[in-house]
Design a protein around this motif. Structure first.
Motif, PDB file in Angstrom:
ATOM      1  N   LYS A  55       0.832  -1.214   0.000  1.00  0.00           N
ATOM      2  CA  LYS A  55       0.000   0.000   0.000  1.00  0.00           C
ATOM      3  C   LYS A  55       0.859   1.253   0.000  1.00  0.00           C
ATOM      4  O   LYS A  55       0.633   2.186  -0.766  1.00  0.00           O
ATOM      5  CB  LYS A  55      -0.927   0.021   1.221  1.00  0.00           C
ATOM      6  N   GLU A  56       1.840   1.278   0.885  1.00  0.00           N
ATOM      7  CA  GLU A  56       2.683   2.457   1.038  1.00  0.00           C
ATOM      8  C   GLU A  56       3.474   2.759  -0.235  1.00  0.00           C
ATOM      9  O   GLU A  56       3.553   3.910  -0.670  1.00  0.00           O
ATOM     10  CB  GLU A  56       3.649   2.241   2.204  1.00  0.00           C
ATOM     11  N   GLU A  57       4.022   1.745  -0.835  1.00  0.00           N
ATOM     12  CA  GLU A  57       4.819   1.956  -2.044  1.00  0.00           C
ATOM     13  C   GLU A  57       3.971   2.495  -3.184  1.00  0.00           C
ATOM     14  O   GLU A  57       4.407   3.351  -3.945  1.00  0.00           O
ATOM     15  CB  GLU A  57       5.523   0.661  -2.447  1.00  0.00           C
ATOM     16  N   LYS A  58       2.755   2.009  -3.311  1.00  0.00           N
ATOM     17  CA  LYS A  58       1.846   2.513  -4.352  1.00  0.00           C
ATOM     18  C   LYS A  58       1.426   3.948  -4.062  1.00  0.00           C
ATOM     19  O   LYS A  58       1.444   4.791  -4.951  1.00  0.00           O
ATOM     20  CB  LYS A  58       0.603   1.627  -4.472  1.00  0.00           C
ATOM     21  N   LEU A  59       1.038   4.222  -2.828  1.00  0.00           N
ATOM     22  CA  LEU A  59       0.579   5.561  -2.471  1.00  0.00           C
ATOM     23  C   LEU A  59       1.658   6.612  -2.659  1.00  0.00           C
ATOM     24  O   LEU A  59       1.383   7.725  -3.102  1.00  0.00           O
ATOM     25  CB  LEU A  59       0.081   5.590  -1.021  1.00  0.00           C
ATOM     26  N   GLU A  60       2.879   6.259  -2.331  1.00  0.00           N
ATOM     27  CA  GLU A  60       3.983   7.207  -2.416  1.00  0.00           C
ATOM     28  C   GLU A  60       4.644   7.221  -3.785  1.00  0.00           C
ATOM     29  O   GLU A  60       5.566   7.994  -4.013  1.00  0.00           O
ATOM     30  CB  GLU A  60       5.010   6.894  -1.337  1.00  0.00           C
ATOM     31  N   ASP A  61       4.185   6.343  -4.694  1.00  0.00           N
ATOM     32  CA  ASP A  61       4.800   6.195  -6.007  1.00  0.00           C
ATOM     33  C   ASP A  61       6.313   6.051  -5.836  1.00  0.00           C
ATOM     34  O   ASP A  61       7.106   6.691  -6.518  1.00  0.00           O
ATOM     35  CB  ASP A  61       4.449   7.379  -6.918  1.00  0.00           C
ATOM     36  N   ALA A  62       6.686   5.203  -4.903  1.00  0.00           N
ATOM     37  CA  ALA A  62       8.079   5.006  -4.519  1.00  0.00           C
ATOM     38  C   ALA A  62       8.820   4.112  -5.512  1.00  0.00           C
ATOM     39  O   ALA A  62       8.255   3.664  -6.514  1.00  0.00           O
ATOM     40  CB  ALA A  62       8.131   4.416  -3.110  1.00  0.00           C
ATOM     41  N   ASP A  63      10.079   3.846  -5.196  1.00  0.00           N
ATOM     42  CA  ASP A  63      10.932   3.040  -6.077  1.00  0.00           C
ATOM     43  C   ASP A  63      10.313   1.704  -6.459  1.00  0.00           C
ATOM     44  O   ASP A  63      10.549   1.197  -7.542  1.00  0.00           O
ATOM     45  CB  ASP A  63      12.276   2.751  -5.393  1.00  0.00           C
ATOM     46  N   TRP A  64       9.557   1.132  -5.548  1.00  0.00           N
ATOM     47  CA  TRP A  64       8.992  -0.192  -5.770  1.00  0.00           C
ATOM     48  C   TRP A  64       7.659  -0.148  -6.520  1.00  0.00           C
ATOM     49  O   TRP A  64       7.134  -1.187  -6.899  1.00  0.00           O
ATOM     50  CB  TRP A  64       8.773  -0.890  -4.434  1.00  0.00           C
ATOM     51  N   ALA A  65       7.077   1.003  -6.730  1.00  0.00           N
ATOM     52  CA  ALA A  65       5.718   1.107  -7.273  1.00  0.00           C
ATOM     53  C   ALA A  65       5.554   0.402  -8.613  1.00  0.00           C
ATOM     54  O   ALA A  65       4.548  -0.286  -8.847  1.00  0.00           O
ATOM     55  CB  ALA A  65       5.298   2.569  -7.390  1.00  0.00           C
ATOM     56  N   GLU A  66       6.514   0.538  -9.497  1.00  0.00           N
ATOM     57  CA  GLU A  66       6.408  -0.105 -10.815  1.00  0.00           C
ATOM     58  C   GLU A  66       6.398  -1.627 -10.678  1.00  0.00           C
ATOM     59  O   GLU A  66       5.630  -2.311 -11.350  1.00  0.00           O
ATOM     60  CB  GLU A  66       7.571   0.331 -11.700  1.00  0.00           C
ATOM     61  N   LEU A  67       7.215  -2.146  -9.785  1.00  0.00           N
ATOM     62  CA  LEU A  67       7.239  -3.597  -9.574  1.00  0.00           C
ATOM     63  C   LEU A  67       5.976  -4.082  -8.874  1.00  0.00           C
ATOM     64  O   LEU A  67       5.500  -5.185  -9.142  1.00  0.00           O
ATOM     65  CB  LEU A  67       8.487  -3.998  -8.796  1.00  0.00           C
ATOM     66  N   VAL A  68       5.426  -3.270  -7.986  1.00  0.00           N
ATOM     67  CA  VAL A  68       4.147  -3.614  -7.356  1.00  0.00           C
ATOM     68  C   VAL A  68       3.066  -3.698  -8.440  1.00  0.00           C
ATOM     69  O   VAL A  68       2.243  -4.617  -8.430  1.00  0.00           O
ATOM     70  CB  VAL A  68       3.779  -2.604  -6.248  1.00  0.00           C
ATOM     71  N   ASP A  69       3.094  -2.779  -9.383  1.00  0.00           N
ATOM     72  CA  ASP A  69       2.150  -2.830 -10.508  1.00  0.00           C
ATOM     73  C   ASP A  69       2.349  -4.103 -11.328  1.00  0.00           C
ATOM     74  O   ASP A  69       1.375  -4.743 -11.752  1.00  0.00           O
ATOM     75  CB  ASP A  69       2.322  -1.618 -11.427  1.00  0.00           C
ATOM     76  N   GLN A  70       3.595  -4.480 -11.569  1.00  0.00           N
ATOM     77  CA  GLN A  70       3.869  -5.701 -12.327  1.00  0.00           C
ATOM     78  C   GLN A  70       3.362  -6.930 -11.593  1.00  0.00           C
ATOM     79  O   GLN A  70       2.802  -7.843 -12.208  1.00  0.00           O
ATOM     80  CB  GLN A  70       5.369  -5.832 -12.583  1.00  0.00           C
ATOM     81  N   LEU A  71       3.543  -6.951 -10.284  1.00  0.00           N
ATOM     82  CA  LEU A  71       3.038  -8.072  -9.491  1.00  0.00           C
ATOM     83  C   LEU A  71       1.520  -8.116  -9.553  1.00  0.00           C
ATOM     84  O   LEU A  71       0.925  -9.191  -9.720  1.00  0.00           O
ATOM     85  CB  LEU A  71       3.507  -7.942  -8.041  1.00  0.00           C
ATOM     86  N   ASN A  72       0.895  -6.971  -9.458  1.00  0.00           N
ATOM     87  CA  ASN A  72      -0.555  -6.889  -9.552  1.00  0.00           C
ATOM     88  C   ASN A  72      -1.045  -7.487 -10.877  1.00  0.00           C
ATOM     89  O   ASN A  72      -1.963  -8.307 -10.896  1.00  0.00           O
ATOM     90  CB  ASN A  72      -1.008  -5.434  -9.407  1.00  0.00           C
ATOM     91  N   LEU A  73      -0.421  -7.094 -11.966  1.00  0.00           N
ATOM     92  CA  LEU A  73      -0.793  -7.623 -13.285  1.00  0.00           C
ATOM     93  C   LEU A  73      -0.546  -9.121 -13.386  1.00  0.00           C
ATOM     94  O   LEU A  73      -1.380  -9.851 -13.939  1.00  0.00           O
ATOM     95  CB  LEU A  73      -0.039  -6.882 -14.383  1.00  0.00           C
ATOM     96  N   ALA A  74       0.572  -9.564 -12.865  1.00  0.00           N
ATOM     97  CA  ALA A  74       0.913 -10.997 -12.923  1.00  0.00           C
ATOM     98  C   ALA A  74      -0.121 -11.828 -12.167  1.00  0.00           C
ATOM     99  O   ALA A  74      -0.481 -12.930 -12.614  1.00  0.00           O
ATOM    100  CB  ALA A  74       2.308 -11.221 -12.364  1.00  0.00           C
ATOM    101  N   LEU A  75      -0.601 -11.321 -11.050  1.00  0.00           N
ATOM    102  CA  LEU A  75      -1.564 -12.075 -10.241  1.00  0.00           C
ATOM    103  C   LEU A  75      -2.977 -12.029 -10.827  1.00  0.00           C
ATOM    104  O   LEU A  75      -3.836 -12.794 -10.418  1.00  0.00           O
ATOM    105  CB  LEU A  75      -1.573 -11.559  -8.812  1.00  0.00           C
ATOM    106  N   ARG A  76      -3.216 -11.159 -11.750  1.00  0.00           N
ATOM    107  CA  ARG A  76      -4.549 -11.056 -12.351  1.00  0.00           C
ATOM    108  C   ARG A  76      -4.623 -11.765 -13.698  1.00  0.00           C
ATOM    109  O   ARG A  76      -5.700 -11.904 -14.255  1.00  0.00           O
ATOM    110  CB  ARG A  76      -4.944  -9.589 -12.487  1.00  0.00           C
ATOM    111  N   GLY A  77      -3.476 -12.205 -14.198  1.00  0.00           N
ATOM    112  CA  GLY A  77      -3.408 -12.804 -15.522  1.00  0.00           C
ATOM    113  C   GLY A  77      -3.919 -14.156 -15.665  1.00  0.00           C
ATOM    114  O   GLY A  77      -4.488 -14.938 -15.161  1.00  0.00           O
TER     115      GLY A  77
END
Length: 77
Positions: A55-77
């Motif tokens: 949650k924190e990484e997404k909200l802050e658009d931090a260094d990990w945000a892009e990878l969190v997005d990739q994980l999100n997509l991978a889990l929905r595929g």
């Protein structure tokens, strides 16, 4: 274009999960597909600290945000 600071496997390590390729594939296969009405960080398989990190990484658009997005997509595929 700048190279990403972290690799996908680094995200798994940051979450305290096994980070080798076969373990990542198994995690995604085990937890996919994540229902569309569930936010990634609200998925039942995360610990409280893992969910807070996601949650924190997404909200802050931090260094990990892009990878969190990739994980999100991978889990929905």
């Amino acid at each position: 274009m700048d190279q990403p600071i972290h690799q996908f496997s680094d995200l798994f390590a940051q979450l305290g999960l096994p980070a080798d390729e076969s373990a990542i594939r198994l995690f995604i296969a085990t937890h996919s597909p994540l229902r569309s009405d569930i936010e990634l960080a609200d998925a039942p398989f995360w610990t409280d600290s893992q969910a807070a990190f996601l949650k924190e990484e997404k909200l802050e658009d931090a260094d990990w945000a892009e990878l969190v997005d990739q994980l999100n997509l991978a889990l929905r595929g």
